[in-house]
Design a protein around this motif. Structure first.
Motif, short mmCIF file in Angstrom:
data_model
loop_
_atom_site.label_atom_id
_atom_site.label_comp_id
_atom_site.label_asym_id
_atom_site.label_seq_id
_atom_site.Cartn_x
_atom_site.Cartn_y
_atom_site.Cartn_z
N ARG A 1 -1.90 6.27 10.09
CA ARG A 1 -2.90 5.60 9.92
C ARG A 1 -3.87 6.40 8.83
N LEU A 2 -4.12 7.84 9.11
CA LEU A 2 -4.41 8.64 8.17
C LEU A 2 -3.73 8.76 6.80
N ALA A 3 -2.55 8.63 7.07
CA ALA A 3 -1.89 8.24 5.68
C ALA A 3 -2.21 7.06 4.96
N ALA A 4 -2.62 5.93 5.83
CA ALA A 4 -2.96 4.86 5.27
C ALA A 4 -4.46 4.73 4.67
N GLY A 5 -5.38 5.80 4.79
CA GLY A 5 -6.75 6.05 4.44
C GLY A 5 -7.69 5.75 5.39
N ASP A 6 -7.28 5.51 6.71
CA ASP A 6 -8.33 5.59 7.82
C ASP A 6 -9.12 6.68 7.98
N THR A 7 -10.23 6.71 8.61
CA THR A 7 -10.87 7.66 9.02
C THR A 7 -10.09 8.25 10.37
N MET B 1 1.00 -1.26 0.05
CA MET B 1 0.08 -0.01 -0.07
C MET B 1 0.85 1.30 0.26
N ALA B 2 0.55 2.18 -0.92
CA ALA B 2 1.38 3.50 -0.86
C ALA B 2 0.60 4.38 0.01
N TYR B 3 1.43 4.90 1.01
CA TYR B 3 1.02 5.82 2.18
C TYR B 3 1.30 7.29 1.59
N ARG B 4 0.63 8.19 2.12
CA ARG B 4 0.83 9.54 1.71
C ARG B 4 1.99 10.06 2.54
N PRO B 5 2.76 11.00 2.22
CA PRO B 5 3.98 11.28 3.11
C PRO B 5 3.59 12.44 4.10
N VAL B 6 4.47 12.59 5.12
CA VAL B 6 4.43 13.61 5.94
C VAL B 6 5.71 14.40 6.16
N LEU B 7 5.59 15.75 6.24
CA LEU B 7 6.65 16.57 6.66
C LEU B 7 6.50 17.30 8.11
#
Length: 312
Positions: free
Chosen positions: A260-266, A1-7
């Motif tokens: 987990r937000l980056a993974a798409g969770d609520t 799964m592609a996670y969204r990045p974080v800065l």
């Protein structure tokens, strides 16, 4: 799964913890005892948690061009954080926090040397955020000066911004940008200071839910947390654990929630699952658990919630 990045932007610190050998410390003289050092800083700790959970994460901060600063950069890089935006400043010393405890575990004195963060330039932060993917998350702690936090708020654009006050004293720096914050993590004392009220947690959470920040977590230690989202307040129970060191639990909770937000969770699902990261962290002597992984967090969560399984 592609996670969204974080800065992440904020504190990069050397923590020093000393303990006297005797139960009763002796003031105004030398005490026999022990001292240990570790990497710290809320933004840095959150970034390391994110990296260990498999998230592509970068850190924006400032350290001194000294042994401690180089240690922070090298060890954080090995942990998986992109440290390319962490500058070594030849004109300042690396931030540090020194805490001396008595032999009975009571804090005798703490000393925070964070002057270096006043040298961070708003333009530097704004440029880094502008170059960051629009799909990513931004995290900032209140170790940053007010002008820099204003720059974060203005530069974030459509990226969700999560913030941590760090302390009651530093909380005031977040007040001018509350309307720009999308997710707020704070404890009971910080919530009371923010709202100017000595109410109990449930009443405070209800007031936070009606405020300008759309979602967040009011953390309550072993009682778990109260989450607000869309004007509604929900209870987030802590998972069973056998604590050995509670330092770092809040950073793990914030980092894992973002992961987990980056993974798409609520938001609520992310907060529930992040309690597993906090439980794993308090069972470790380390502030950031070195063997933390998304697989371990999901396994701990699913074991504690047998009727609900979250996949990676």
């Amino acid at each position: 799964m592609a996670y969204r990045p974080v800065l992440c932007a904020g504190g990069c610190v050397i923590d020093r913890v000393g303990e006297t050998a005797d139960a009763n410390e002796r003031l105004y003289t030398s005490n026999i005892g022990s001292m240990r050092t570790s990497l710290g800083g809320v933004a840095r700790n959150v970034a390391e948690n994110l990296a260990r959970l498999g998230i592509d994460v970068g850190l924006v901060s400032l350290v001194g061009d000294d042994l401690e600063g180089r240690r922070v950069v090298e060890e954080s890089s090995r942990a998986g954080i992109d440290m390319s935006a962490v500058t070594l400043d030849t004109g300042a010393t690396t931030a540090s926090y020194t805490a001396i405890f008595s032999g009975e575990g009571e804090l005798v004195i703490g000393l925070a040397d964070m002057a270096i963060f006043d040298r961070i330039e708003p333009e530097t932060i704004a440029a880094r955020i502008a170059a960051f993917p629009a799909t990513g998350f931004v995290f900032a702690d209140a170790n940053l000066p007010p002008a820099v936090l204003q720059a974060v708020a203005q530069a974030k654009g459509s990226r969700p911004l999560a913030c941590v006050p760090v302390s009651v004293q530093k909380l005031a720096k977040l007040v001018p940008i509350l309307a720009a914050i999308d997710i707020l993590f704070l404890n009971l004392y910080e919530a009371r200071a923010l709202l100017g009220s000595a109410e109990e947690a449930e009443a405070l959470a209800a007031r936070l839910a009606a405020g300008p920040v759309p979602r967040g977590l009011l953390t309550l230690g072993p009682r778990g947390a109260l989450a607000w989202d869309g004007g509604q307040v929900s209870t987030i129970a802590a998972l069973p654990s056998r604590p050995t060191n509670v330092n770092g639990a809040g950073d793990a909770l914030a980092g894992a929630t973002l992961a987990r937000l980056a993974a798409g969770d609520t938001f609520l699902a992310a907060a529930h699952c992040a309690m597993a990261a906090a439980a794993l962290t308090v069972e470790s002597p380390q502030t950031v658990r070195a063997d933390l992984s998304m697989q371990a967090v999901l396994a701990r969560y699913n074991h504690s919630q047998p009727t609900e399984t979250i996949a990676s």
